[in-house]
Design an enzyme around this catalytic site. Structure first.
Site, mmCIF file in Angstrom:
data_model
loop_
_atom_site.group_PDB
_atom_site.id
_atom_site.type_symbol
_atom_site.label_atom_id
_atom_site.label_comp_id
_atom_site.label_asym_id
_atom_site.label_seq_id
_atom_site.Cartn_x
_atom_site.Cartn_y
_atom_site.Cartn_z
ATOM 1 N N TYR A 48 28.419 62.313 -56.536
ATOM 2 C CA TYR A 48 28.785 60.955 -56.101
ATOM 3 C C TYR A 48 30.116 60.296 -55.575
ATOM 4 C CZ TYR A 48 24.061 59.047 -55.982
ATOM 5 O OH TYR A 48 22.633 59.033 -55.013
ATOM 6 N N ALA A 49 30.903 61.195 -56.554
ATOM 7 C CA ALA A 49 31.743 61.217 -56.653
ATOM 8 C C ALA A 49 32.735 61.381 -55.289
ATOM 9 C CB ALA A 49 32.931 61.480 -57.417
ATOM 10 N N ASN A 54 26.857 67.208 -61.686
ATOM 11 C CA ASN A 54 28.070 67.502 -60.654
ATOM 12 C C ASN A 54 29.222 66.796 -61.542
ATOM 13 O OD1 ASN A 54 30.948 68.396 -59.336
ATOM 14 N ND2 ASN A 54 29.027 68.262 -57.586
ATOM 15 N N ASP A 55 29.404 65.295 -61.082
ATOM 16 C CA ASP A 55 30.392 64.976 -61.592
ATOM 17 C C ASP A 55 30.752 65.012 -62.845
ATOM 18 O OD1 ASP A 55 31.248 64.665 -59.099
ATOM 19 O OD2 ASP A 55 30.305 62.807 -58.665
ATOM 20 N N VAL A 56 29.340 64.499 -64.096
ATOM 21 C CA VAL A 56 29.857 64.462 -65.613
ATOM 22 C C VAL A 56 30.588 65.673 -65.885
ATOM 23 C CG1 VAL A 56 27.918 62.797 -65.527
ATOM 24 C CG2 VAL A 56 27.365 65.134 -65.924
#
Lengths: 471, 140
Positions: A435-436, A396-398
């Site tokens: 997570y972000a 996701n965030d990456v």
């Protein structure tokens, strides 16, 4: 110096050398395993020669020997069992647990030595008492902090940062208590009560600090605590006058410190900010106007299979969702099906994919993905524009293009440029946040199709679809 | 005592420098096994735990030595075994090419990866080390 002493010291020297060579061989995947074996040989030799030393000293009581035998057997059995049984996805929490017991052991050595020889009437020098104090503080913080980190990674505790009210002030008070008690101990004003106070306060400090740190930052914390344990072990070496403990502890302390820095850089997160905690609380949600769900296009297995099967080139982006679903084998089977049809398949690995840097490589290697297909971020990013399909599995965030703009929680974080591929297929269980704690702009991109399912189910469905539709 | 303490301090500082020098070039791929391997090395605290068993002669002392020995043994044995399990998986089926694969930044492990004995030569040069640093690519 007796002959035994000379032999023991030489073996310690050899062991320390093997540790250094072992760490050096970790530079390359081809030699890493040999490095680990060499390091283990050094450890075995050091322990064996220490037993010889104890035999030669002839001061160990029968009860002492019993303690050594029982402790070593129980500990070894527990370590062996845990290390053999652990699933590859649970690796980070086990490493953290081993780190906890290492830190605990270092602290206990300091405590034992002080209780035995220290105090106003004891024969510990100022330097030794200082080493005891540092050993106990650092070892105890590493112990309790690593246990909390392990529990968070294991899911026994919520992964999100737990922010107690006034935690800044509370942490300061606890740190002050440790400082005052340390002065009392070193200046021989307080003795054993001060030591106990230090233990309790340091246990508390470790828990408080790590509780406030979110799961995404946990690998950095584990590495930092690993470094702390190294320093604590070195301090224990100062306490008992053993140079091999000093060498090995300092090696781990320094290497853990660098590793921590490298990992924090990979996430574009200053170590200081990580330690202050509070990242990923979801406060920043809504960076995407309209919120999740709007403008998202879904795709079914058949359509996705056709796009994959007729692509010239597919780049797979595995993330934690893949690891959590243990779907690495299904992924590799799908990739092999595509390759049989002449599709070029690569795996793009973000430095912090999975739960730890390099964790994803371990998981894919477990599924026998050839090493040559695992490509690092800097190497694969220029190739996304030439890929027909980027298949994102549980990352996701990456992959969030928002990282390229300033002003979002992920700003500046290096990302995989999946949005530059012709089509993006995202396999994900839900449209939930990473997570972000922010929406992923990739999901509403016109070229993105979402495949909302568990990674394991989705990938085996895709495999079946490829076989039946285009096989 | 003071000269001995200074010797210890010398050893400590030099070891810190060696640790720094040895680790700073490890690729991100190996960070997890590396952390685990470093973790196993501080299991050497087992030696310390054995040594305090010499001086134990009270129930409290025995108890401390027992727990310390068990903790340290768990750290050492478990650490090495789990690291080995991880590294075992890095052995590709039949082939063990470097990660350079089909180009790109390329050549991260020139030579070192296929010749296990070339460990010393496996250190990539400066430019490669820079290319591998996470954070140098990705987001413009």
């Amino acid at each position: 110096m007796s002959a035994v002493d000379v032999v023991v010291r030489l073996v310690y020297l050899a062991a320390a050398t093997l540790f250094v060579i072992g760490l050096h061989l970790m530079n390359s995947p081809a030699t890493a395993r040999r490095g680990n074996v060499l390091s283990a040989v050094g450890m075995g030799a050091a322990v064996a020669v220490t037993l010889v030393l104890l035999l030669a000293a002839q001061t160990v009581t029968p009860a002492g020997w019993a303690v050594i035998a029982v402790g070593t057997l129980v500990g070894s059995a527990a370590g062996l069992y845990a290390a053999r049984r652990v699933a590859m996805t649970a690796m980070p929490q086990l490493v953290s647990l081993f780190n906890a017991v290492g830190g605990g052991a270092a602290a206990l050595i300091g405590i034992h030595d002080y209780l035995r020889f220290g105090g106003p009437d004891g024969d510990l020098t100022l330097l030794t008492t200082t080493a005891v104090t540092l050993d106990v503080i650092i070892g105890t913080v590493a112990f309790s902090g690593s246990l909390v980190a392990s529990a968070k990674l294991q899911g026994w505790m919520p992964g999100r940062p737990l922010l107690l009210p006034l935690r800044g002030a509370v942490n300061l008070v606890v740190a002050a208590v440790i400082a005052v008690a340390s002065v009392g101990l070193i200046a021989e004003l307080a003795g054993t009560p001060a030591l106990l106070l230090i233990v309790v306060a340091a246990l508390l400090l470790g828990v408080l600090v790590v509780l406030a740190i979110g799961g995404a930052d946990m690998p950095v914390v584990v590495s930092l605590l690993n470094s702390c344990t190294g320093v604590a072990v070195a301090m224990a070496g100062f306490v008992i006058g053993n140079s091999m403990l000093i060498i090995a502890g300092a090696l781990v302390g320094a290497s853990g410190g660098i590793l921590t820095k490298l990992m924090a850089d990979a996430m574009n997160r200053p170590i200081r900010a990580i330690l202050v905690g509070g990242y990923g609380t979801g406060d920043a949600a809504g960076a995407l106007p309209g919120g999740a769900g709007d403008g998202v296009r879904t795709i079914d297995a058949d359509d996705a299979a056709i796009r994959l099967a007729y692509a010239g080139r597919v780049i797979i982006v595995p993330g934690y969702g893949l690891a959590a679903a243990q779907a690495q084998h299904e992924l590799h089977e799908l990739a092999e099906l595509l390759e049989e049809r002449g599709v070029r398949v690569d795996y793009a690995i973000h430095p912090v994919a999975g739960r730890m840097p390099g964790h994803m490589n371990v998981l894919l290697a477990e599924a026998k993905v050839p090493y040559s297909q695992m490509r690092e971020m800097d190497e694969i990013n220029p190739e996304f524009p030439r890929a027909a399909v980027a298949l994102v599995v549980g990352a996701n965030d990456v992959t969030n293009p928002a990282a390229r703009r300033p002003g979002t929680p992920v700003s500046g974080m290096p990302i995989l440029d999946v949005d530059r591929a012709e089509t993006v297929i995202v396999v994900k269980r839900s449209l939930g946040h990473g997570y972000a704690g922010i929406d992923n702009e990739l999901y509403t991109d016109p070229r993105t199709r979402m495949y909302l399912a568990d990674a394991k189910t989705a990938l085996s469905e895709l495999g079946t679809a490829v076989k039946t539709l285009v096989g | 005592m003071v000269p001995e303490a200074l010797d210890d301090l010398t050893v400590f500082l030099l070891s810190l420098l060696v640790g720094y020098a040895v680790i700073s070039r490890v690729p991100a791929t190996l960070h997890t096994p590396l952390m685990s391997a470093a973790n196993a090395i501080h299991g050497v605290v087992l030696v310390g735990a054995l040594i305090i068993a010499i001086t134990a002669d009270t129930p409290a002392g025995y108890a401390l030595a027992l727990v310390a020995t068990a903790f340290a043994a768990m750290n050492a044995v478990g650490g090495y075994v789990v690291t080995d399990r991880m590294l075992q998986m890095f052995r590709g089926p039949g082939r063990r090419p470097g990660r350079a694969g089909g180009g790109g930044a390329g050549g991260e492990h020139h030579g070192g990866a296929d010749a296990a004995d070339a460990a010393v030569d496996a250190d990539p040069g400066g430019p490669d080390a820079a290319a591998r640093r996470p954070g140098t690519g990705g987001a413009p």
